[in-house]
Write a protein that holds these residues in place. Structure first.
Motif, short mmCIF file in Angstrom:
data_model
loop_
_atom_site.label_atom_id
_atom_site.label_comp_id
_atom_site.label_asym_id
_atom_site.label_seq_id
_atom_site.Cartn_x
_atom_site.Cartn_y
_atom_site.Cartn_z
N GLY A 1 7.99 -6.89 -8.04
CA GLY A 1 8.80 -6.21 -7.06
C GLY A 1 9.43 -7.23 -6.13
O GLY A 1 8.88 -8.32 -5.91
N CYS B 1 5.44 -3.08 -0.90
CA CYS B 1 5.49 -1.62 -1.07
C CYS B 1 4.34 -0.98 -0.32
O CYS B 1 3.30 -1.61 -0.10
CB CYS B 1 5.40 -1.24 -2.55
N MET C 1 6.93 1.63 -14.74
CA MET C 1 8.06 1.08 -14.02
C MET C 1 8.70 2.19 -13.20
O MET C 1 8.95 3.30 -13.71
CB MET C 1 9.09 0.49 -15.00
N LEU C 2 8.96 1.92 -11.92
CA LEU C 2 9.60 2.92 -11.07
C LEU C 2 10.63 2.24 -10.18
O LEU C 2 10.56 1.03 -9.93
CB LEU C 2 8.56 3.69 -10.26
N GLU C 3 11.56 3.03 -9.69
CA GLU C 3 12.66 2.51 -8.85
C GLU C 3 12.51 3.03 -7.43
O GLU C 3 12.34 4.23 -7.21
CB GLU C 3 14.01 2.94 -9.42
N ARG D 1 13.14 4.25 -3.59
CA ARG D 1 14.10 5.20 -3.03
C ARG D 1 14.22 5.04 -1.52
O ARG D 1 14.71 5.94 -0.84
CB ARG D 1 13.68 6.62 -3.38
N ALA E 1 8.71 6.81 -4.24
CA ALA E 1 9.41 6.76 -5.52
C ALA E 1 8.70 7.61 -6.57
O ALA E 1 9.34 8.25 -7.40
CB ALA E 1 9.51 5.31 -6.00
N GLU F 1 14.80 0.70 -1.49
CA GLU F 1 15.78 1.40 -2.33
C GLU F 1 16.36 0.47 -3.39
O GLU F 1 16.82 -0.63 -3.09
CB GLU F 1 16.90 1.97 -1.46
N GLY F 2 16.30 0.90 -4.64
CA GLY F 2 16.83 0.14 -5.76
C GLY F 2 15.89 -0.90 -6.33
O GLY F 2 16.18 -1.48 -7.38
N ASP F 3 14.76 -1.15 -5.66
CA ASP F 3 13.82 -2.17 -6.14
C ASP F 3 13.09 -1.67 -7.39
O ASP F 3 12.59 -0.54 -7.43
CB ASP F 3 12.81 -2.48 -5.04
N GLN F 4 13.03 -2.51 -8.43
CA GLN F 4 12.32 -2.18 -9.66
C GLN F 4 10.87 -2.64 -9.53
O GLN F 4 10.60 -3.84 -9.46
CB GLN F 4 12.99 -2.85 -10.86
#
Length: 609
Positions: free
Chosen positions: A454, A458, A513-515, A517, A523, A540-543
């Motif tokens: 990441g 988080c 894997m999540l993105e 928000r 997310a 936001e947009g982070d994989q």
């Protein structure tokens, strides 16, 4: 199949055949006398010659005293346990449902009190919080529920909101028939924290969407959010059922194991949905946190909602509303996210008259932990009255069915004490932690979440029972922490040291894997089966790449969208030089039946403390 009459008797052979099969399997092996748990029954004082008295040691607590003995010569009775529905029997199989010591059985049979008796298993569950290991298969549970197919009936599907969507019974139309009307009840709403104003309607919409994805279609006529334990939403549910279903046929409670069916059965037994006399005649169902407590069909007669009865009920509810009670709180958009302990009042408009009790069940959310006031809620009581033939000849019934065991469930891997630690009994307070890539989060020794990849830190919001510890460590130390502390106090569950962990299955990794928000919206949820979940909030947009370790048969998976997307907003200030945020203690929801002034005083009192 012939359903049991009001005395609890069953004439059908299927239930007896299933129970005898359990006995054959249990008696093939030599009986271990230590496994025959016997106890002093508070409702049946035995003669002194039958009680095995042992002196207690000066240190430590004494164990349950033993009494009674099995009787191989006595046949299986045709009477069911009033707590779980199993046929009462005297064979020496500790794992057999319905077992009753012969001394108690014979006296009750002679005095005519067998119809209200509870088996040894129900007694241990209710009074000693001890669960016996049962040998009942999933197919046997499903076979009992399939008896609904030919009946003209309404199905109340109980769904555990802590285990969405897995607690929705799969292939329900195949079990109960495609011609049934289904009312979905999202239970245990009292355990969920409110993450934002208007969270209740959002959860209701999400539950309805899960039901549509499960293939229910137009069968689902209504969706309600309730708490069978605290009474939240029960009065609104009763009014809805009496207005739509009226008195067209029988009603069946159906759902997965541990969803709260027996608790709802007991609550409705003391409400306007039940004949007034039934409260004094029918025994309450045994409830416990262990899955599979109910083993057969339990029932009570429902009341016919005549215009006069509906008028008197509406009059009582209007009087309650004038005193500040709210009957449909899920429609309120102004609920504070901290006022999330949903509770209510369930009242009786009509009573039989010969029993002096309060006309309302008042639920106190501060004293509803499992283990408190259980004699009042679930304990056995002697019934002195019975229904007459004319009272029951045209009656319709509400049936409590056995819970359908889930394929993958973390509770199936735990013993009795561990289940009590994992299953939440009070409103969940989220515990939030900030993790950088290369860190790991342990939820007890049940699950481990590795933050592999990441761009930024988080937030991980853990929504599990407060009795399950959470531990943060670096990724390179995670294996050592698990090997050293699994089974011990640091990780808490399972408990029992290295010996216990030999029987507990190894943790198997799976990657998600999540993105992200944004900082204010989760997310996804890492769902830990019936134990709860961990909400992950990322930029936001982070994989974000996660590796989740858990038992292979535990049913861990990723849930999107998250059930409580704004739960990260409930975190307090961050604890200095740590990954932990302080927890915010919630207040009680205003729907506890209090007036607005009384609720304000209650909040001020809690703040003062």
């Amino acid at each position: 199949f012939v359903f049991p009459d009001h005395t609890g008797k069953i004439d059908g052979p299927e239930s007896l055949e299933h129970q005898l099969q359990v006995l054959r399997n249990g008696t093939q092996q030599e009986v271990d006398l230590d496994s025959l748990i016997q106890f002093k029954d508070i409702d049946f004082p035995l003669h002194e010659n039958l009680v095995v008295v042992k002196r207690k040691k000066k240190t430590g607590k004494g164990k349950h005293r033993v009494f009674g003995s099995p009787d191989l010569d006595e046949p299986v009775s045709d009477t069911c346990c009033s707590g779980c529905g199993a046929l009462l029997l005297l064979l020496p199989a500790a794992a057999a449902p319905g077992y009753l010591p012969s001394e108690k059985y014979k006296v009750l049979l002679r005095e005519g009190g067998l119809s209200g008796a509870t088996c040894q298993r129900c007694h241990l569950l209710t009074h000693h919080h001890k669960a016996l290991n049962l040998q009942v298969s999933r197919d046997q549970y499903r076979a009992i529920v399939q008896q609904i197919r030919p009946c003209h009936a309404l199905v109340l599907l109980i769904v555990d909101l802590l285990d969405l969507p897995d607690s929705i019974v799969p292939n329900l139309p195949e079990l109960v028939g495609v011609n049934k009307h289904v009312v979905v009840l999202g239970n245990k709403i009292d355990l969920l924290p409110g993450d934002c104003p208007g969270y209740l309607p959002r959860i209701k919409r999400q539950l309805a969407q899960y039901c549509q994805e499960a293939g229910f279609g137009p069968q689902v006529t209504e969706v309600h959010l309730i708490s069978a334990k605290t009474g939240y939403g029960i009065e609104a549910l009763i009014s809805s059922l009496q207005g739509s279903w009226k008195y067209k046929g029988d009603v069946y409670l159906v759902g997965s194991a541990n969803a709260g069916k027996s608790t709802l059965f007991n609550t409705l037994l003391d409400s306007d949905f039940c004949k007034s006399k039934a409260t004094d005649v029918i025994h309450k169902a045994t409830i416990s946190p262990w899955p599979g407590t109910t083993l057969n069909l339990l029932k009570f007669p429902i009341i016919n909602p005549t215009p006069y009865r509906m008028f008197k009920r509406k009059e009582r509810l209007n009087d309650g509303a004038a005193n500040g009670e709210t009957l449909c709180p899920e429609n309120s958009e102004s609920c504070s996210p901290l006022q999330h302990i949903c509770s209510g009042r369930v009242g009786r408009t009509f009573r039989s008259g010969f029993r002096s009790r309060s006309t309302e069940i008042q639920f106190d959310p501060d004293s509803l932990a499992f283990g408190e006031n259980e004699e009042e809620l679930t304990g056995p009581s002697r019934k002195t009255e019975e229904f007459t033939y004319n009272e029951l000849k045209d009656a319709h019934w509400l049936f409590d069915t056995p819970g359908i065991l889930k394929e993958d469930d973390i509770l199936s891997l735990l013993n009795g004490q561990e289940v009590r630690s994992v299953v939440p009994t009070q409103a969940i307070v989220p515990r939030t932690f900030v993790l950088k890539p290369g860190m790991s989060l342990f939820v007890g020794a049940l699950a481990r979440i590795d933050f592999l990849k990441g761009l930024r830190s988080c937030w991980f919001s853990v929504l599990v029972s407060s009795r399950v510890p959470v531990h943060i460590t670096s990724l390179d130390k995670a294996n050592g922490v698990y090997e050293k502390h699994a089974g011990n106090a640091l990780l808490g569950v399972p408990a029992g040291g290295s010996e216990r962990m030999k029987d507990f299955p190894a943790l198997v990794p799976q990657e998600f894997m999540l993105e992200g928000r944004g900082y204010l919206e989760a997310a996804a949820d890492v769902k830990l089966s019936s134990a709860g979940w961990v909400a992950v909030t990322a930029v936001e947009g982070d994989q974000v790449l996660l590796r989740v370790h858990g038992p292979e048969t535990a049913g861990f998976r990723l849930r999107t969208p998250p059930l409580l997307p704004h739960v990260v907003s409930l975190k307090g200030q961050r604890v200095r030089k740590s990954a932990t945020y302080k927890v915010i203690k919630p207040f009680g929801l205003l729907d506890s039946g209090l007036t607005a002034r009384g609720a304000e005083k209650l909040q001020v009192k809690k703040k003062t403390k």
